[in-house]
Design an enzyme around this catalytic site. Structure first.
Site, PDB file in Angstrom:
ATOM      1  N   LYS A 152     -52.944  45.168 -92.260  1.00 55.50           N
ATOM      2  CA  LYS A 152     -52.658  44.179 -93.307  1.00 55.50           C
ATOM      3  C   LYS A 152     -53.503  44.375 -94.561  1.00 55.50           C
ATOM      4  O   LYS A 152     -53.137  43.902 -95.632  1.00 55.50           O
ATOM      5  CB  LYS A 152     -52.856  42.762 -92.758  1.00 55.50           C
ATOM      6  N   LYS A 165     -42.629  46.624 -86.748  1.00 57.88           N
ATOM      7  CA  LYS A 165     -42.204  45.361 -86.129  1.00 57.88           C
ATOM      8  C   LYS A 165     -41.587  44.428 -87.172  1.00 57.88           C
ATOM      9  O   LYS A 165     -41.958  44.468 -88.343  1.00 57.88           O
ATOM     10  CB  LYS A 165     -43.374  44.685 -85.404  1.00 57.88           C
ATOM     11  N   LYS A 179     -42.846  38.452 -90.702  1.00 59.14           N
ATOM     12  CA  LYS A 179     -42.617  37.425 -91.731  1.00 59.14           C
ATOM     13  C   LYS A 179     -42.947  37.967 -93.116  1.00 59.14           C
ATOM     14  O   LYS A 179     -42.330  37.603 -94.094  1.00 59.14           O
ATOM     15  CB  LYS A 179     -43.560  36.236 -91.495  1.00 59.14           C
TER      16      LYS A 179
HETATM   17  N1  AQP Z   1     -41.585  41.362 -84.187  1.00 56.83           N
HETATM   18  C1  AQP Z   1     -42.032  40.577 -83.225  1.00 56.83           C
HETATM   19  N2  AQP Z   1     -41.555  40.671 -81.956  1.00 56.83           N
HETATM   20  C2  AQP Z   1     -42.012  39.866 -80.973  1.00 56.83           C
HETATM   21  N3  AQP Z   1     -42.940  38.900 -81.156  1.00 56.83           N
HETATM   22  C3  AQP Z   1     -43.442  38.756 -82.407  1.00 56.83           C
HETATM   23  N4  AQP Z   1     -44.360  37.899 -82.923  1.00 56.83           N
HETATM   24  C4  AQP Z   1     -44.497  38.168 -84.244  1.00 56.83           C
HETATM   25  N5  AQP Z   1     -43.697  39.170 -84.614  1.00 56.83           N
HETATM   26  C5  AQP Z   1     -43.017  39.564 -83.487  1.00 56.83           C
HETATM   27  C6  AQP Z   1     -45.064  36.859 -82.173  1.00 56.83           C
HETATM   28  O1  AQP Z   1     -44.778  35.613 -82.786  1.00 56.83           O
HETATM   29  C7  AQP Z   1     -45.899  34.740 -82.609  1.00 56.83           C
HETATM   30  C8  AQP Z   1     -46.261  34.062 -83.912  1.00 56.83           C
HETATM   31  O2  AQP Z   1     -46.645  35.032 -84.871  1.00 56.83           O
HETATM   32  P1  AQP Z   1     -47.686  34.652 -86.005  1.00 56.83           P
HETATM   33  O3  AQP Z   1     -47.170  33.582 -86.844  1.00 56.83           O
HETATM   34  O4  AQP Z   1     -49.005  34.395 -85.406  1.00 56.83           O
HETATM   35  O5  AQP Z   1     -47.840  35.913 -86.911  1.00 56.83           O
HETATM   36  P2  AQP Z   1     -47.769  37.421 -86.639  1.00 56.83           P
HETATM   37  O6  AQP Z   1     -48.039  37.802 -85.240  1.00 56.83           O
HETATM   38  O7  AQP Z   1     -48.620  38.103 -87.639  1.00 56.83           O
HETATM   39  O8  AQP Z   1     -46.236  37.571 -86.896  1.00 56.83           O
HETATM   40  P3  AQP Z   1     -45.384  37.922 -88.135  1.00 56.83           P
HETATM   41  O9  AQP Z   1     -44.117  37.227 -87.984  1.00 56.83           O
HETATM   42  O10 AQP Z   1     -45.309  39.390 -88.270  1.00 56.83           O
HETATM   43  O11 AQP Z   1     -46.137  37.352 -89.392  1.00 56.83           O
HETATM   44  P4  AQP Z   1     -46.916  38.095 -90.536  1.00 56.83           P
HETATM   45  O12 AQP Z   1     -45.933  38.888 -91.291  1.00 56.83           O
HETATM   46  O13 AQP Z   1     -47.509  36.978 -91.328  1.00 56.83           O
HETATM   47  O14 AQP Z   1     -47.932  38.982 -89.893  1.00 56.83           O
HETATM   48  C9  AQP Z   1     -47.035  35.591 -82.044  1.00 56.83           C
HETATM   49  O15 AQP Z   1     -47.164  35.346 -80.655  1.00 56.83           O
HETATM   50  C10 AQP Z   1     -46.572  36.989 -82.298  1.00 56.83           C
HETATM   51  O16 AQP Z   1     -47.100  37.902 -81.366  1.00 56.83           O
END
Ligand code: AQP
Length: 328
Positions: A114, A195, A198
């Site tokens: 990140k 992956k 968001k």
């Molecule tokens: N692509 C994914 N496949 C399966 N699980 C996923 N999670 C995130 N992306 C995937 C799981 O969703 C939960 C919440 O995620 P988060 O809000 O803590 O943020 P993150 O893991 O950083 O997910 P994002 O969506 O990719 O957000 P950004 O872009 O802000 O980093 C977690 O349990 C995560 O594992």
């Protein structure tokens, strides 16, 4: 014997909640609620590790709570709350900062990814895993159901609990990550080597939980695949494999049944069926979401009740931690 476990997990209210979040995490939280003692948290303090417009953050926090309720998180069986409503999270994070070695934090791959090519990355982004450890350890958590990408952070929480217990005496339950086998890592539709995220800069690669049917159809039609023939589960064909995993999870069908269904058929037929299956899978969630958000007072009262239940649990642990460390 009491086999109920304390479960904790969180999700950031950074907008753009997607089908990866649902299939990798949220659906598992909802599925096992009655078997355990659960806390699910909208982690707004984590969201501000990268800049959030203040009005948007407020809006997204309520939206996220509405989505969790719509996905089946029940206030009867789970404590649903907003992280910043329970100040013990930030307080314990500071104490853990003073226990976690820099070397552990420097190994975190999510920070490395990140912070890549970004100027002015906040200290908070680097420190994110310490706050996450505080979230988990405050509730004497046994299990943390997360997607694959969060496994390393939960392991850091576990190592932190062990280190603290060794230094100051038995204080924290040692948590373990619980990673769903299938769906733990849903990949981007535009780039199946990354992956679904968001914060992806390309909206076409991310199926949002609140996407209207036509947007879902368009994104799936344009999903990156290959020029080979045959609709089969082959990890060597990452674009197709990712779509098939989504199909498998939203339909509940077995792999051989799916392959039989598409024998002799091409991508066009498969993508159309997948799109309709995803639309139908998300439809009830979208309907319930509209109901929950139509009544903001009810939503706020669910969150206030959740915080009122979480606070005494958190404060009990924080008090013990302070005693152990010699504060006060
Ligand atoms: N692509 C994914 N496949 C399966 N699980 C996923 N999670 C995130 N992306 C995937 C799981 O969703 C939960 C919440 O995620 P988060 O809000 O803590 O943020 P993150 O893991 O950083 O997910 P994002 O969506 O990719 O957000 P950004 O872009 O802000 O980093 C977690 O349990 C995560 O594992």
């Amino acid at each position: 014997m009491d086999t109920r476990k304390r479960i904790f997990s969180g999700i950031q209210p950074s907008g753009n909640t997607h089908i990866g979040n649902l299939l990798g995490a949220i659906r598992h939280w909802a599925a096992r609620q009655t078997e355990n003692d659960n806390l699910f948290c909208v982690v707004d303090l984590h969201a501000i590790t990268v800049y959030q417009d203040p009005a948007e953050l407020k809006k997204h926090t309520r939206e996220m709570a509405g989505l969790l309720l719509a996905a089946g998180i029940s206030p009867q069986h789970s404590i649903l709350f907003v992280q910043s409503h329970v100040s013990a999270h930030a307080e314990l994070a500071w104490i853990l900062n003073c226990v976690i070695p820099m070397g552990w934090m420097s190994r975190m791959t999510q920070y490395k990814e990140k912070s890549k090519n970004r100027e002015n990355v906040s200290v908070g982004l680097f420190d994110y895993p310490a706050l996450m450890a505080a979230d988990i350890l405050l509730y004497q958590t046994h299990q943390v159901p997360v997607g694959e990408d969060q496994k390393q952070h939960v392991e850091l929480a576990r190592d932190t609990a062990q280190r603290f217990n060794n230094l100051f005496g038995e204080t924290f339950t040692i948590p373990e990550p619980v990673i769903a086998g299938n769906g733990a890592r849903i990949m981007g539709l535009d780039d199946p080597t990354k992956k679904m995220s968001k914060s992806s800069p390309r909206a076409e690669g991310v199926i949002l939980l609140l996407d209207p049917p036509d947007a879902i159809r368009t994104k799936i039609r344009r999903a990156k695949t290959d020029s080979l023939s045959g609709i089969v589960f082959d990890e060597g064909r990452p674009g197709l494999y990712n779509l098939l995993v989504i199909y498998e999870l939203v339909t509940g069908l077995g792999r051989s049944e799916i392959e039989d269904r598409f024998t002799g058929k091409g991508y066009g037929v498969f993508k159309n069926e997948l799109a309709e299956a995803v639309v139908e899978y998300l439809r009830p969630l979208q309907t319930r979401y509209a109901e929950f958000t139509a009544d903001p007072a009810r939503l706020d009262s669910i969150l206030a009740e959740g915080a009122a239940k979480a606070r005494p649990l958190a404060e009990q642990t924080l008090k013990l931690v302070k005693e152990r460390v010699g504060l006060g």
